[in-house]
Design a protein around this motif. Sequence first.
Motif, mmCIF file in Angstrom:
data_model
loop_
_atom_site.group_PDB
_atom_site.id
_atom_site.type_symbol
_atom_site.label_atom_id
_atom_site.label_comp_id
_atom_site.label_asym_id
_atom_site.label_seq_id
_atom_site.Cartn_x
_atom_site.Cartn_y
_atom_site.Cartn_z
ATOM 1 N N TYR A 106 -3.331 5.805 14.596
ATOM 2 C CA TYR A 106 -4.208 4.761 15.133
ATOM 3 C C TYR A 106 -4.601 5.051 16.577
ATOM 4 O O TYR A 106 -5.728 4.784 16.988
ATOM 5 C CB TYR A 106 -3.548 3.385 15.031
ATOM 6 C CG TYR A 106 -3.441 2.869 13.615
ATOM 7 C CD1 TYR A 106 -4.455 3.080 12.686
ATOM 8 C CD2 TYR A 106 -2.320 2.168 13.205
ATOM 9 C CE1 TYR A 106 -4.348 2.608 11.395
ATOM 10 C CE2 TYR A 106 -2.203 1.691 11.905
ATOM 11 C CZ TYR A 106 -3.223 1.915 11.007
ATOM 12 O OH TYR A 106 -3.118 1.445 9.729
ATOM 13 N N THR A 124 2.004 6.210 11.848
ATOM 14 C CA THR A 124 0.843 5.307 11.862
ATOM 15 C C THR A 124 0.400 4.993 13.288
ATOM 16 O O THR A 124 -0.796 4.934 13.564
ATOM 17 C CB THR A 124 1.118 4.003 11.083
ATOM 18 O OG1 THR A 124 2.282 3.369 11.617
ATOM 19 C CG2 THR A 124 1.299 4.269 9.598
ATOM 20 N N THR A 161 1.809 5.282 0.578
ATOM 21 C CA THR A 161 1.541 6.280 1.608
ATOM 22 C C THR A 161 0.255 7.036 1.288
ATOM 23 O O THR A 161 -0.584 7.264 2.162
ATOM 24 C CB THR A 161 2.725 7.268 1.713
ATOM 25 O OG1 THR A 161 3.901 6.530 2.033
ATOM 26 C CG2 THR A 161 2.468 8.338 2.752
ATOM 27 N N TYR A 207 -2.803 4.873 1.973
ATOM 28 C CA TYR A 207 -3.005 4.768 3.419
ATOM 29 C C TYR A 207 -3.659 6.037 3.966
ATOM 30 O O TYR A 207 -4.637 5.986 4.707
ATOM 31 C CB TYR A 207 -1.667 4.515 4.128
ATOM 32 C CG TYR A 207 -1.763 4.672 5.625
ATOM 33 C CD1 TYR A 207 -2.340 3.677 6.406
ATOM 34 C CD2 TYR A 207 -1.318 5.838 6.245
ATOM 35 C CE1 TYR A 207 -2.460 3.838 7.786
ATOM 36 C CE2 TYR A 207 -1.427 6.001 7.612
ATOM 37 C CZ TYR A 207 -2.003 5.002 8.377
ATOM 38 O OH TYR A 207 -2.138 5.171 9.735
ATOM 39 N N MET A 265 0.840 -1.171 0.000
ATOM 40 C CA MET A 265 0.000 0.000 0.000
ATOM 41 C C MET A 265 0.892 1.243 0.000
ATOM 42 O O MET A 265 1.857 1.321 0.750
ATOM 43 C CB MET A 265 -0.902 0.005 1.245
ATOM 44 C CG MET A 265 -1.727 1.258 1.374
ATOM 45 S SD MET A 265 -2.744 1.368 2.865
ATOM 46 C CE MET A 265 -3.859 0.036 2.609
#
Length: 192
Positions: free
Chosen positions: A129, A125, A3, A6, A1
Motif C-alpha cells: 500500500y 500489505t 491471499t 488480494y 479474501m
Amino acid sequence: MTTEAYLEGIQKQFNYYKSLGDKTIKQLPDQKLFWQYNDQSNSIGIIVKHLWGNMKSRWTDFLTSDGEKEWRERDAEFESDIKTKEELMLKWEEGWQCLFEALKSINATNFDQPVYIRNVEHSITEAIYRQLAHYAYHIGQMVFIGKMIKSEEWQSLSIPKGKSASYNQERFSIPKHKAHYTDKLMDDNPKS
C-alpha cells in the motif's frame, strides 16, 4: 479474501496506474517528456527516473532485503539526464517489471513475513500500500503535466468532463456482477 485474490487485485491496481502513465507518455511529443514548468519542478522524465529508482530499490529482493538498497542513489534520480524517449521507456518498463516480478514471488506461504523499508518493519500489505500510494501520487503528477502541455488536445484518461451521466447509464445498464473496477478501464491496455 484469499491471499491469491488480494494479490490479483493489487496487480490490477498497479497495472491501472501504469496504464495512466503509458497513456500520458503516448500523448506527448518526445521532447515534451522533458519539459519542466520551472527549475524546481520535475519533468515527466525526472518523475519516471525517480519511480524507476524507487521500484528497483523497493522490489529487488523484496522478501529478503531492506527496500532502501545501499546502491540506490535517490538524489541522482532528480537530475535531468535522460535525453531520449527510448531511454525513458527502458527505465519505465524496467521498474515496472521489477515490481511485477516481486509481486509474483509473494504467496500464501510467505505472505505473513515482515519486510523492511529503511529499517522499519512492514507487513507485506503495508509495504504494498505504501508503494501503491507513492506511485499513484507521482503518476498523478505525470498526468497533470501532460494535461498542461496538451491543453485542449488532451485525451481524457478517465470519464471526460460532461460525460458522467452517460458513463453511469452504461455501467448501470449491466446487471450487478463481480469484477475489478479497473477491468473496463483496462480493456484497451496491454497487461503487464
